[in-house]
Write a protein that holds these residues in place. Sequence first.
Motif, PDB file in Angstrom:
ATOM      1  N   SER A   1     -64.163 -82.332 -61.958  1.00 22.38           N
ATOM      2  CA  SER A   1     -64.229 -81.047 -62.647  1.00 22.38           C
ATOM      3  C   SER A   1     -62.894 -80.772 -63.319  1.00 22.38           C
ATOM      4  N   LEU A   2     -62.944 -80.108 -64.454  1.00 16.51           N
ATOM      5  CA  LEU A   2     -61.715 -79.810 -65.180  1.00 16.51           C
ATOM      6  C   LEU A   2     -60.963 -78.649 -64.553  1.00 16.51           C
ATOM      7  N   THR A   3     -61.695 -77.558 -64.275  1.00 13.52           N
ATOM      8  CA  THR A   3     -61.073 -76.374 -63.670  1.00 13.52           C
ATOM      9  C   THR A   3     -62.005 -75.786 -62.614  1.00 13.52           C
ATOM     10  N   ALA A   4     -61.485 -74.831 -61.880  1.00 22.51           N
ATOM     11  CA  ALA A   4     -62.298 -74.162 -60.860  1.00 22.51           C
ATOM     12  C   ALA A   4     -63.354 -73.255 -61.471  1.00 22.51           C
ATOM     13  N   SER A   5     -63.209 -72.955 -62.756  1.00 27.32           N
ATOM     14  CA  SER A   5     -64.152 -72.051 -63.414  1.00 27.32           C
ATOM     15  C   SER A   5     -65.150 -72.781 -64.316  1.00 27.32           C
ATOM     16  N   ASP A   6     -65.318 -74.071 -64.092  1.00 29.19           N
ATOM     17  CA  ASP A   6     -66.279 -74.840 -64.889  1.00 29.19           C
ATOM     18  C   ASP A   6     -67.668 -74.217 -64.827  1.00 29.19           C
ATOM     19  N   LYS A   7     -68.408 -74.308 -65.920  1.00 30.99           N
ATOM     20  CA  LYS A   7     -69.752 -73.722 -65.971  1.00 30.99           C
ATOM     21  C   LYS A   7     -70.815 -74.621 -65.342  1.00 30.99           C
ATOM     22  N   LEU A   8     -70.520 -75.912 -65.230  1.00 33.85           N
ATOM     23  CA  LEU A   8     -71.440 -76.835 -64.559  1.00 33.85           C
ATOM     24  C   LEU A   8     -70.826 -77.287 -63.243  1.00 33.85           C
ATOM     25  N   PRO A   9     -71.637 -77.583 -62.229  1.00 32.34           N
ATOM     26  CA  PRO A   9     -71.103 -77.967 -60.923  1.00 32.34           C
ATOM     27  C   PRO A   9     -70.402 -79.317 -60.954  1.00 32.34           C
ATOM     28  N   GLY A  10     -69.605 -79.565 -59.951  1.00 30.87           N
ATOM     29  CA  GLY A  10     -68.863 -80.818 -59.866  1.00 30.87           C
ATOM     30  C   GLY A  10     -69.755 -82.040 -59.814  1.00 30.87           C
ATOM     31  N   ALA A  11     -70.963 -81.880 -59.290  1.00 33.83           N
ATOM     32  CA  ALA A  11     -71.883 -83.013 -59.174  1.00 33.83           C
ATOM     33  C   ALA A  11     -72.562 -83.374 -60.490  1.00 33.83           C
ATOM     34  N   ALA A  12     -72.395 -82.562 -61.514  1.00 32.87           N
ATOM     35  CA  ALA A  12     -73.044 -82.828 -62.803  1.00 32.87           C
ATOM     36  C   ALA A  12     -72.581 -84.174 -63.358  1.00 32.87           C
ATOM     37  N   ILE A  13     -73.494 -84.879 -63.985  1.00 39.00           N
ATOM     38  CA  ILE A  13     -73.180 -86.199 -64.523  1.00 39.00           C
ATOM     39  C   ILE A  13     -73.656 -86.318 -65.969  1.00 39.00           C
ATOM     40  N   GLN A  14     -72.984 -87.169 -66.711  1.00 40.03           N
ATOM     41  CA  GLN A  14     -73.483 -87.538 -68.036  1.00 40.03           C
ATOM     42  C   GLN A  14     -74.427 -88.726 -67.845  1.00 40.03           C
ATOM     43  N   ALA A  15     -75.652 -88.557 -68.250  1.00 40.59           N
ATOM     44  CA  ALA A  15     -76.655 -89.600 -68.050  1.00 40.59           C
ATOM     45  C   ALA A  15     -77.606 -89.619 -69.233  1.00 40.59           C
ATOM     46  N   ALA A  16     -78.087 -90.790 -69.560  1.00 39.23           N
ATOM     47  CA  ALA A  16     -79.054 -90.917 -70.651  1.00 39.23           C
ATOM     48  C   ALA A  16     -79.849 -92.194 -70.445  1.00 39.23           C
ATOM     49  N   SER A  17     -81.022 -92.212 -71.001  1.00 36.80           N
ATOM     50  CA  SER A  17     -81.859 -93.404 -70.892  1.00 36.80           C
ATOM     51  C   SER A  17     -81.617 -94.312 -72.083  1.00 36.80           C
ATOM     52  N   SER A  18     -81.963 -95.587 -71.901  1.00 42.05           N
ATOM     53  CA  SER A  18     -81.795 -96.565 -72.964  1.00 42.05           C
ATOM     54  C   SER A  18     -82.833 -97.665 -72.796  1.00 42.05           C
ATOM     55  N   GLU A  19     -82.741 -98.711 -73.599  1.00 38.28           N
ATOM     56  CA  GLU A  19     -83.772 -99.764 -73.708  1.00 38.28           C
ATOM     57  C   GLU A  19     -85.051 -99.103 -74.233  1.00 38.28           C
ATOM     58  N   SER A  20     -85.056 -98.879 -75.542  1.00 44.59           N
ATOM     59  CA  SER A  20     -85.985 -97.943 -76.183  1.00 44.59           C
ATOM     60  C   SER A  20     -87.280 -98.601 -76.662  1.00 44.59           C
ATOM     61  N   PHE A  21     -88.395 -98.178 -76.084  1.00 47.86           N
ATOM     62  CA  PHE A  21     -89.713 -98.697 -76.453  1.00 47.86           C
ATOM     63  C   PHE A  21     -90.455 -97.690 -77.330  1.00 47.86           C
ATOM     64  N   LEU A  22     -91.057 -98.188 -78.394  1.00 46.92           N
ATOM     65  CA  LEU A  22     -91.848 -97.341 -79.274  1.00 46.92           C
ATOM     66  C   LEU A  22     -93.137 -98.046 -79.668  1.00 46.92           C
ATOM     67  N   VAL A  23     -94.108 -97.249 -80.125  1.00 44.49           N
ATOM     68  CA  VAL A  23     -95.393 -97.752 -80.608  1.00 44.49           C
ATOM     69  C   VAL A  23     -95.481 -97.411 -82.094  1.00 44.49           C
ATOM     70  N   PRO A  24     -95.431 -98.401 -82.975  1.00 46.96           N
ATOM     71  CA  PRO A  24     -95.496 -98.113 -84.412  1.00 46.96           C
ATOM     72  C   PRO A  24     -96.776 -97.391 -84.799  1.00 46.96           C
ATOM     73  N   ALA A  25     -96.657 -96.447 -85.720  1.00 49.17           N
ATOM     74  CA  ALA A  25     -97.818 -95.667 -86.145  1.00 49.17           C
ATOM     75  C   ALA A  25     -98.859 -96.545 -86.845  1.00 49.17           C
ATOM     76  N   LYS A  26     -98.413 -97.610 -87.491  1.00 45.46           N
ATOM     77  CA  LYS A  26     -99.334 -98.481 -88.220  1.00 45.46           C
ATOM     78  C   LYS A  26     -99.723 -99.727 -87.433  1.00 45.46           C
ATOM     79  N   ALA A  27     -99.480 -99.716 -86.131  1.00 43.12           N
ATOM     80  CA  ALA A  27     -99.896-100.833 -85.285  1.00 43.12           C
ATOM     81  C   ALA A  27    -101.416-100.943 -85.289  1.00 43.12           C
TER      82      ALA A  27
END
Length: 473
Positions: free
Chosen positions: A333-359
């Motif tokens: 955490s940056l400061t004691a007054s952070d708006k998000l809790p200390g356990a907050a994480i930066q997370a995102a999904s990847s390995e991107s699957f799509l279904v083409p509209a013209k399949a």
Amino acid sequence: MNPESQLTRYPTRRTLLRTAAVAAVTVPALAGCVTSGSDDEPAAESGVEKTADNPLGVKTDAPLEVVVFKGGYGDDYAIKAEAAYTAKYPQAKVDHKGLQKVGEAMQPRFVGGNPPDVVDNTGAGRLDIGTLVTAGQVSDLADLLDAPSLDQPGKKVRDTLLPGVIDDGTFAGKTVALNFTYTVWGLWYSKSFFASRQWQYPKTWAEMLTLCAEIKKTGVAPWTYQGKYPEYINDPLLTMAAKAGGLDLIKAVDNLQPGAWKQEGLVQAATAFAELAGQGYLMSGSEALSHTESQAAWCQKKAALIPCGSWLESEQKGVAPAGFDMVMGTVPSLTASDKLPGAAIQAASSESFLVPAKAKNVAGGKEYLRYLFSKESATAFAQANSTLPAVEGATDGLTLSSGLGSVRDAVTAAKTDTLTYRFRTWYGPLAKAVDDATGELVNKRISPADWSTRIQKAADALAKDTTVTKYTR
């Protein structure tokens, strides 16, 4: 693993988020051709009645073509899902292609109106998803998300995914991609090394600076980072800023709001990292190191901490010594007054699957993804690749390595307090501007004020550029 093979894997580990600047190179060629056919009607759905046993209306004997990025994860996991699909639909012939240059191979097929039924749009030079969306070339996956989970009774597919996965694949209000792996960013250290020196991983930035001073006295560099790719050290900086300023800070950045990069949380986080550099807590020479070189130095205990995503453990197989026991710590955490809790994480999904509209087999493509995103499929992937899948509960009951276990624990502790910036996937040039500025910051060539001013100038120019499609959240 030798450095050459790791370099080959570099784009695969960055996937959707880490290769934004590379992918942007493919946009002009793709946009000029794909959009030319955007007025055509997409291929019709199968016309087969949807039932409880066949919720997406799959034509049972329709061929299915699946194209998968064959990178660091291989493609065995996709082939296993194909086998499960054909067990249900034995009359359906599956044509599997494992490729390393997906964009290069798929661009002419999208342009020609004959794309495959499923595309794992991942790796360096992948097709630009924003261009595909604008051109109407990808299917809305809402019916897949609302279909029942294959092996989690009482749940829809959307209810089985980790936080943020649906948002990561949503453009202009439609979910057009599902990402199979789940990446968490943090600070990595050797649990055994820390224990031997009686160092405690810090929860706040003040504790971090105290720890760094203690580490430096022993002759070990407190931090190193992948200097040739400053996005790595950018990640903890932006995570700290988001914790300080909350989700509104992230939205202002992603929505290109005036003055967004002047927000107090961002300037404070930049100031913190400037202090890290100013106190000499970064290993000398880090700026010139590649990801393989800096990570090898860290494994040799020349530095105690390194920022990285959750692919690090898999990438360091054969490099980290026995008993190293690497683990990922949540960004302090940056400061004691952070708006998000200390356990907050930066997370995102990847390995991107799509279904083409013209399949030719849109319903089959979506049904294949229902099999791929089943808990059984995701669990097998986690076991084989030491990587967290995007399916909730996929690692339950497994004996996990130290690194993957720490990532799973961080996700569990964060609960719904996950965060991610979207500007990196939406606007490649802005992502590069931010990374370059952070590289200058941590090498003491610009001040925190200069850092925010420089990035704000790039964001403002982008906001005024009418040739760039804008997204909001």
